[in-house]
Enzyme design. Structure first.
Site, mmCIF file in Angstrom:
data_model
loop_
_atom_site.group_PDB
_atom_site.id
_atom_site.type_symbol
_atom_site.label_atom_id
_atom_site.label_comp_id
_atom_site.label_asym_id
_atom_site.label_seq_id
_atom_site.Cartn_x
_atom_site.Cartn_y
_atom_site.Cartn_z
ATOM 1 N N GLU A 1 56.617 23.754 26.016
ATOM 2 C CA GLU A 1 55.789 24.331 24.946
ATOM 3 C C GLU A 1 55.305 23.247 23.982
ATOM 4 O O GLU A 1 54.157 23.287 23.522
ATOM 5 C CB GLU A 1 56.554 25.431 24.208
ATOM 6 C CG GLU A 1 56.992 26.607 25.072
ATOM 7 C CD GLU A 1 55.870 27.237 25.889
ATOM 8 O OE1 GLU A 1 54.685 27.075 25.533
ATOM 9 O OE2 GLU A 1 56.174 27.886 26.906
ATOM 10 N N ASP B 1 54.326 21.265 32.237
ATOM 11 C CA ASP B 1 55.529 21.179 33.073
ATOM 12 C C ASP B 1 56.006 19.736 33.201
ATOM 13 O O ASP B 1 57.199 19.448 33.085
ATOM 14 C CB ASP B 1 55.250 21.747 34.471
ATOM 15 C CG ASP B 1 55.362 23.263 34.530
ATOM 16 O OD1 ASP B 1 55.881 23.868 33.570
ATOM 17 O OD2 ASP B 1 54.931 23.844 35.549
#
EC number: 3.4.24.-
Length: 627
Positions: A476, A539
Site C-alpha cells: 500500500e 507488489d
C-alpha cells in the site's frame, strides 16, 4: 512433485490446492476468501444475537439490526406485493417522449430507482484534494468490460442471450408487457454504448482520466439535454468545471442520448429498475435476480438466505457493521504491533529512497517528503460518517426502506459538493478483508479483518508476519509511487513533482514491469501487462521493503518469509471467473503474484539455492528493481 525452485506458489500451497474446495455460492476460494467466510459466520451469529438483545444504546447499530431483521423476515417477504416496484417502473413507463425524459431528469435522479444513461459523481478534485469536484462518465455496460463485446470473445453470445432471457423473466414477474422486446431493446442500447466506453486499461490509469472542462463549455456542447439546469439542481450551485472521465462518451453524447434512441434508453432504464428490485422480495425472485451473475462466474448456487440477509444489511450499513466488528474482534496489542510494522516499513522506504540509484537527489527528497506525510489508519475508524444517523427503518416493506435509503444516499452524494473533503474518512469497512492507499488523501488503511492469520498473528514469527501483512503494508505504501500514485504530491494533488529526467526513467521502469508480466500464460489465458502494472509495481515494492524489514529482526527466517508470501496469494477459482479477472482486474493472477516478484530478489536465490536450470531463475541483468 514440485520444487520451490521451479514453482514457489504450487510447492508452498500444494496441500491447500489439493484439498481446498470452492464454496458452491462463490466463484473462488483464497486466503482472503477464507477470512471472509470466517467473518461472515461470526457476523451472522453476532447480528442474530443482537436481534434478540437490541442495542438500544447504539442508534445506528439498532437501525442496522432492524433492517437485518426485516431482511430475514421471509414470511413477510414471501407475501409482499410488487406495488412499490410497479410504481418505480411507472415513473419511466409514463415518459412517453424524449421531451418527457428531458423534463424529468432531476426527479429521476433524486426520487426514482431509474438510472440515467449517464452519470454525475462527486469526488475529491484530483488537482485540489481538499475540495470536491463534479465528475461525468457513461452509464456502464451489461457485460464485464469492453473486451467481452468483441465478436471473437467465446462468451459474448451466451452471456447476452442469458441476460436477455433472465431479464425478460424478471420483467414478467412484475407484470411488464412486451418483456422480451424490452430486454432486446436494452441490449441494443448497451451495444451502442460500447465504442464510447472506457476500456479496463483506461480505467486502470485513473490519473490520466482527469479531463476538466469549464461548465459553460461542458453544457454548451450537449444540445439534446439541459445539463446546465440539471447540474444546478444536483449541487445547488454552478461549479466552475466538470471533470470528464469518459471522453469518448462525452464526445458521442448527442449521438447516443437523443429522440431517435429514446425507446431503447427507456427499455434500458426499465430493465435496470426491475433487476435492482429482485433482492428485496420472495425467494424465487431473489434466486432469479442473481442467476446472470452466477452464470457469468460459473457459481453453482445462490447465497443462502442467512448470507443474503447479511449481504443486504451490509450494502446499506457497512461502516456500522464494520465499527461493531472492529471493536469486538480487534485488540489493542495487535493494533500497536501493526503500527510498529507500519513505522518500520516507512523507515525502510526512507532508507531505500535515500540510496536510490536511478533518482536524482531532488526527486528522492520530495519522494521522502511524500512518504513522511502518509497517514496510516489501522483497525477501524474513530467515528461513523454522519449519513448513518439518517437511515431509519420504517413500518413499510423492505423494498420501501431501500428506496428511502437510496434517496438519502443520493442526496448526500451531491450535498457533499459544497463541503471540504474529510481526509480522515474510511472508504472500506473494518470487517472487509482488504487494504488500500488513497492518493487524494495520501493515507493507507488496514481494516481489522485483514489483520488475521495467514496475513498477521501475534502467534506467527516476525518473518511470517512480514511475509504476510508486512508485504501488504509495504504494497500500500508502494501505491504512493506506482504509475498512478506517483503523479500525486504529498497533499494528494495531481501535481508534477518529479524532475523530467527522473519521470522518464520511471516510465522506462514501468515498461520493464509491463514486459515482465505481459503475455505470461495462466490456465485461463495470458496476462495483460498494461492492465496490471500499477499493482505489480506495488507488489514488487511491497515484498522488497518487507524483506528488508524482516532481515532487521533478530529471529529472521527467510524461508518462512517467502513461504508466507506464497500462502497469502493462494487461490482456486472457476475458469470463467479467472477469465473475467484477466480482462478487467488490475491485479495479476494469483500464481503470478506469488511467483514473479521473488525472482527479482537476490535473497530468494540465496535462500532456496535457485540455479540457472531452475524454472524460477531469472538472469541477474533481467531482475527488475524499482523501489
Amino acid at each position: 512433485m514440485t520444487r520451490i525452485q521451479d514453482d514457489l506458489f504450487a510447492t508452498v500451497n500444494a496441500e491447500w490446492l489439493e484439498n481446498a474446495e470452492i464454496p458452491a455460492d462463490k466463484p473462488r476460494i483464497s486466503a482472503f476468501d477464507e477470512l471472509v467466510l470466517k467473518n461472515e459466520k461470526n457476523l451472522a451469529k453476532d447480528l442474530a444475537d443482537l436481534s434478540q438483545n437490541l442495542p438500544t444504546d447504539n442508534p445506528e447499530l439498532l437501525e442496522a439490526i432492524k433492517f437485518y431483521n426485516k431482511a430475514g423476515d421471509w414470511q413477510t417477504r414471501e407475501k409482499a406485493d410488487f406495488s412499490a416496484v410497479k410504481n418505480e417502473l411507472a415513473k419511466v413507463e409514463t415518459l412517453n417522449t424524449f421531451e418527457d425524459f428531458k423534463n424529468n431528469l432531476t426527479q429521476l435522479v433524486f426520487h426514482s430507482q431509474a438510472p440515467l444513461p449517464f452519470s454525475f459523481s462527486v469526488e475529491p478534485d484530483m488537482k485540489d484534494a481538499i475540495h470536491y469536484s463534479l465528475g461525468f462518465s457513461g452509464p456502464g455496460l451489461i457485460l464485464p468490460d469492453t473486451t467481452y463485446y468483441n465478436d471473437e470473445h467465446p462468451r459474448k453470445k451466451e452471456l447476452l442471450d442469458f441476460w436477455a432471457k433472465n431479464t425478460s423473466e424478471i420483467l414478467k414477474t412484475f407484470d411488464v408487457e412486451n418483456a422480451e422486446e424490452i430486454a432486446k431493446s436494452a441490449l441494443k442500447f448497451d451495444a451502442l454504448l460500447v465504442p464510447s466506453a472506457n476500456t479496463s486499461e483506461e480505467w486502470a490509469k485513473y490519473a490520466e482520466l482527469y479531463h476538466p472542462i469549464s461548465t459553460d463549455s461542458f453544457v454548451s456542447k450537449v444540445k439534446n439535454l439541459d445539463l446546465k439546469s440539471l447540474i444546478k439542481d444536483l449541487v445547488k450551485t454552478e461549479p466552475d468545471k466538470v471533470i470528464v472521465y469518459e471522453d469518448r462518451f462525452y464526445e458521442s453524447f448527442d449521438s447516443l442520448i437523443n429522440e431517435e434512441n429514446w425507446s431503447l434508453i427507456k427499455a434500458w432504464m426499465l430493465t435496470k429498475i426491475a433487476r435492482g428490485a429482485t433482492s428485496f422480495f420472495n425467494e424465487d425472485l431473489r434466486i432469479l435476480g442473481g442467476a446472470y451473475g452466477r452464470f457469468l462466474s460459473n457459481v453453482q448456487e445462490a447465497r443462502s438466505q442467512e448470507k443474503h440477509q447479511l449481504d443486504l444489511t451490509e450494502s446499506y450499513f457497512s461502516q456500522v457493521i464494520g465499527l461493531f466488528y472492529g471493536k469486538k474482534y480487534f485488540g489493542e496489542a495487535a493494533k500497536a504491533d501493526v503500527k510498529r510494522m507500519v513505522t518500520a516499513m516507512i523507515k525502510v522506504y526512507q532508507a531505500r529512497l535515500s540510496k536510490n540509484e536511478w533518482l536524482s537527489q531532488e526527486t528522492a527528497e520530495k519522494a521522502i517528503e511524500k512518504l513522511d506525510a502518509i497517514t496510516p489508519f489501522i483497525g477501524f475508524p474513530d467515528k461513523l460518517p454522519e449519513i448513518y444517523s439518517r437511515l431509519k427503518t420504517t413500518s413499510g416493506s423492505l423494498y420501501e426502506d431501500a428506496l428511502k435509503f437510496d434517496e438519502i444516499l443520493t442526496a448526500r452524494t451531491f450535498e457533499k459538493f459544497s463541503e471540504d473533503v474529510d481526509k480522515t474518512s474510511w472508504h472500506m469497512p473494518a470487517h472487509m478483508v482488504n487494504a488500500y492507499y488513497s492518493p487524494d488523501s495520501n493515507t493507507i488503511v488496514f481494516p481489522a479483518a485483514i489483520l488475521q492469520a495467514p496475513f498477521y498473528s501475534l502467534e506467527q514469527s516476525s518473518s511470517q508476519n512480514y511475509g504476510g501483512i508486512g508485504t501488504v503494508i509495504a504494497h500500500e505504501i508502494s501505491h504512493a509511487f506506482d504509475n498512478n500514485g506517483a503523479q500525486f504530491d504529498k497533499e494528494g494533488n495531481l501535481n508534477k513533482w518529479w524532475l523530467d529526467e527522473d519521470y522518464e526513467a520511471f516510465e522506462e521502469k514501468q515498461k520493464e514491469m509491463i514486459a515482465l508480466f505481459d503475455g505470461v500464460e495462466t490456465e485461463a489465458g495470458p496476462a495483460n501487462g498494461k492492465l496490471i502494472v500499477s499493482e505489480n509495481i506495488a507488489d514488487q515494492g511491497g515484498i522488497t521493503a518487507a524483506l528488508t524489514a524482516a532481515k532487521d529482526e533478530k529471529d529472521v527466517d527467510l524461508k518462512a518469509f517467502f513461504s508466507q508470501w506464497a500462502k497469502i496469494w493462494r487461490m482456486k477459482a472457476s475458469k470463467e471467473f479467472q477469465q473475467m479477472l484477466l480482462s478487467m482486474d488490475v491485479h495479476a493472477p494469483a500464481k503470478l503474484r506469488a511467483n514473479i516478484p521473488p525472482t527479482n530478489l537476490e535473497e530468494f536465490y540465496e535462500t532456496f539455492d535457485v540455479k540457472e536450470t531452475d524454472k524460477m531463475y531469472r538472469a541477474p541483468e533481467n531482475r527488475l528493481k524499482i523501489w
